[in-house]
Design a protein around this motif. Sequence first.
Motif, PDB file in Angstrom:
ATOM      1  N   VAL A   1      40.029  41.986  45.979  1.00  0.00           N
ATOM      2  CA  VAL A   1      41.201  41.192  45.629  1.00  0.00           C
ATOM      3  C   VAL A   1      40.756  39.742  45.473  1.00  0.00           C
ATOM      4  CG1 VAL A   1      43.478  40.425  46.380  1.00  0.00           C
ATOM      5  CG2 VAL A   1      42.715  42.734  46.926  1.00  0.00           C
ATOM      6  N   THR A   2      41.202  39.104  44.393  1.00  0.00           N
ATOM      7  CA  THR A   2      40.873  37.702  44.138  1.00  0.00           C
ATOM      8  C   THR A   2      42.167  36.922  43.955  1.00  0.00           C
ATOM      9  OG1 THR A   2      38.784  38.319  43.088  1.00  0.00           O
ATOM     10  CG2 THR A   2      39.624  36.125  42.603  1.00  0.00           C
ATOM     11  N   PHE A   3      42.247  35.759  44.600  1.00  0.00           N
ATOM     12  CA  PHE A   3      43.437  34.910  44.504  1.00  0.00           C
ATOM     13  C   PHE A   3      43.045  33.466  44.818  1.00  0.00           C
ATOM     14  CE2 PHE A   3      43.086  36.650  48.738  1.00  0.00           C
ATOM     15  CZ  PHE A   3      43.349  35.587  49.582  1.00  0.00           C
ATOM     16  N   GLN A   4      43.945  32.538  44.545  1.00  0.00           N
ATOM     17  CA  GLN A   4      43.731  31.115  44.812  1.00  0.00           C
ATOM     18  C   GLN A   4      44.349  30.757  46.159  1.00  0.00           C
ATOM     19  OE1 GLN A   4      41.486  30.603  41.872  1.00  0.00           O
ATOM     20  NE2 GLN A   4      42.123  28.671  42.723  1.00  0.00           N
ATOM     21  N   TYR A   5      43.601  29.999  46.963  1.00  0.00           N
ATOM     22  CA  TYR A   5      44.110  29.491  48.236  1.00  0.00           C
ATOM     23  C   TYR A   5      43.434  28.158  48.489  1.00  0.00           C
ATOM     24  CZ  TYR A   5      45.502  29.573  53.209  1.00  0.00           C
ATOM     25  OH  TYR A   5      46.030  29.293  54.444  1.00  0.00           O
ATOM     26  N   TYR A   6      44.244  27.126  48.696  1.00  0.00           N
ATOM     27  CA  TYR A   6      43.757  25.751  48.703  1.00  0.00           C
ATOM     28  C   TYR A   6      43.023  25.541  47.388  1.00  0.00           C
ATOM     29  CZ  TYR A   6      45.296  24.774  53.442  1.00  0.00           C
ATOM     30  OH  TYR A   6      46.067  24.560  54.549  1.00  0.00           O
ATOM     31  N   GLU A   7      41.876  24.891  47.389  1.00  0.00           N
ATOM     32  CA  GLU A   7      41.165  24.657  46.123  1.00  0.00           C
ATOM     33  C   GLU A   7      40.135  25.750  45.832  1.00  0.00           C
ATOM     34  OE1 GLU A   7      38.840  22.165  49.182  1.00  0.00           O
ATOM     35  OE2 GLU A   7      40.935  22.619  48.828  1.00  0.00           O
TER      36      GLU A   7
ATOM     37  N   THR B   1      37.740  35.718  47.071  1.00  0.00           N
ATOM     38  CA  THR B   1      37.548  37.131  46.777  1.00  0.00           C
ATOM     39  C   THR B   1      37.231  37.822  48.087  1.00  0.00           C
ATOM     40  OG1 THR B   1      36.700  36.621  44.575  1.00  0.00           O
ATOM     41  CG2 THR B   1      36.235  38.829  45.436  1.00  0.00           C
ATOM     42  N   VAL B   2      38.018  38.839  48.393  1.00  0.00           N
ATOM     43  CA  VAL B   2      37.820  39.605  49.629  1.00  0.00           C
ATOM     44  C   VAL B   2      37.768  41.074  49.254  1.00  0.00           C
ATOM     45  CG1 VAL B   2      40.288  39.586  50.157  1.00  0.00           C
ATOM     46  CG2 VAL B   2      38.684  39.997  51.986  1.00  0.00           C
TER      47      VAL B   2
ATOM     48  N   SER C   1      36.964  45.404  50.462  1.00  0.00           N
ATOM     49  CA  SER C   1      37.271  46.388  51.494  1.00  0.00           C
ATOM     50  C   SER C   1      36.165  46.519  52.539  1.00  0.00           C
ATOM     51  CB  SER C   1      37.589  47.745  50.885  1.00  0.00           C
ATOM     52  OG  SER C   1      36.595  48.117  49.969  1.00  0.00           O
ATOM     53  N   ASN C   2      35.011  45.884  52.310  1.00  0.00           N
ATOM     54  CA  ASN C   2      33.944  45.848  53.313  1.00  0.00           C
ATOM     55  C   ASN C   2      34.115  44.688  54.280  1.00  0.00           C
ATOM     56  OD1 ASN C   2      32.589  48.100  52.281  1.00  0.00           O
ATOM     57  ND2 ASN C   2      31.553  46.833  50.764  1.00  0.00           N
ATOM     58  N   GLY C   3      35.131  43.827  54.027  1.00  0.00           N
ATOM     59  CA  GLY C   3      35.377  42.683  54.884  1.00  0.00           C
ATOM     60  C   GLY C   3      34.677  41.426  54.439  1.00  0.00           C
ATOM     61  N   SER C   4      34.016  41.465  53.293  1.00  0.00           N
ATOM     62  CA  SER C   4      33.299  40.298  52.769  1.00  0.00           C
ATOM     63  C   SER C   4      34.291  39.331  52.115  1.00  0.00           C
ATOM     64  CB  SER C   4      32.259  40.763  51.760  1.00  0.00           C
ATOM     65  OG  SER C   4      31.640  39.647  51.153  1.00  0.00           O
TER      66      SER C   4
END
Length: 77
Positions: free
Chosen positions: A56-62, A66-67, A69-72
Motif C-alpha cells: 500500500v502506498t499513500f502520502q503522509y506528511y511530506e 509504502t508499507v 505485508s512483510n511489515g517493511s
Amino acid sequence: MEHGPTASEAVITAVARRMGVDPLDMETPLYDAIDPDELNALLGGAGRTGRSPVEVTFQYYEYTVTVDSNGSVTLTE
C-alpha cells in the motif's frame, strides 16, 4: 497471535523517526492520510499463509509511504 507492531504503528514509528520527533508529538494523525484499521486489516491478513503479498502506498506528511505485508515501511520524499 500478533507478532510485532501493526502496519499503522510501523508507519507512525518510521515517520516520527525520520522527522526526529516522538510519535506522540506528531500533529497530524495517521487517519488524516489513511484509515489505520483498514491498513492493519489489509496488510495483516495478507501475511498469512496462502495469501498474496500486498503493498500500500499513500502520502503522509511530506513522505510517500509504502508499507507491505512483510511489515517493511519505505519513506520517500
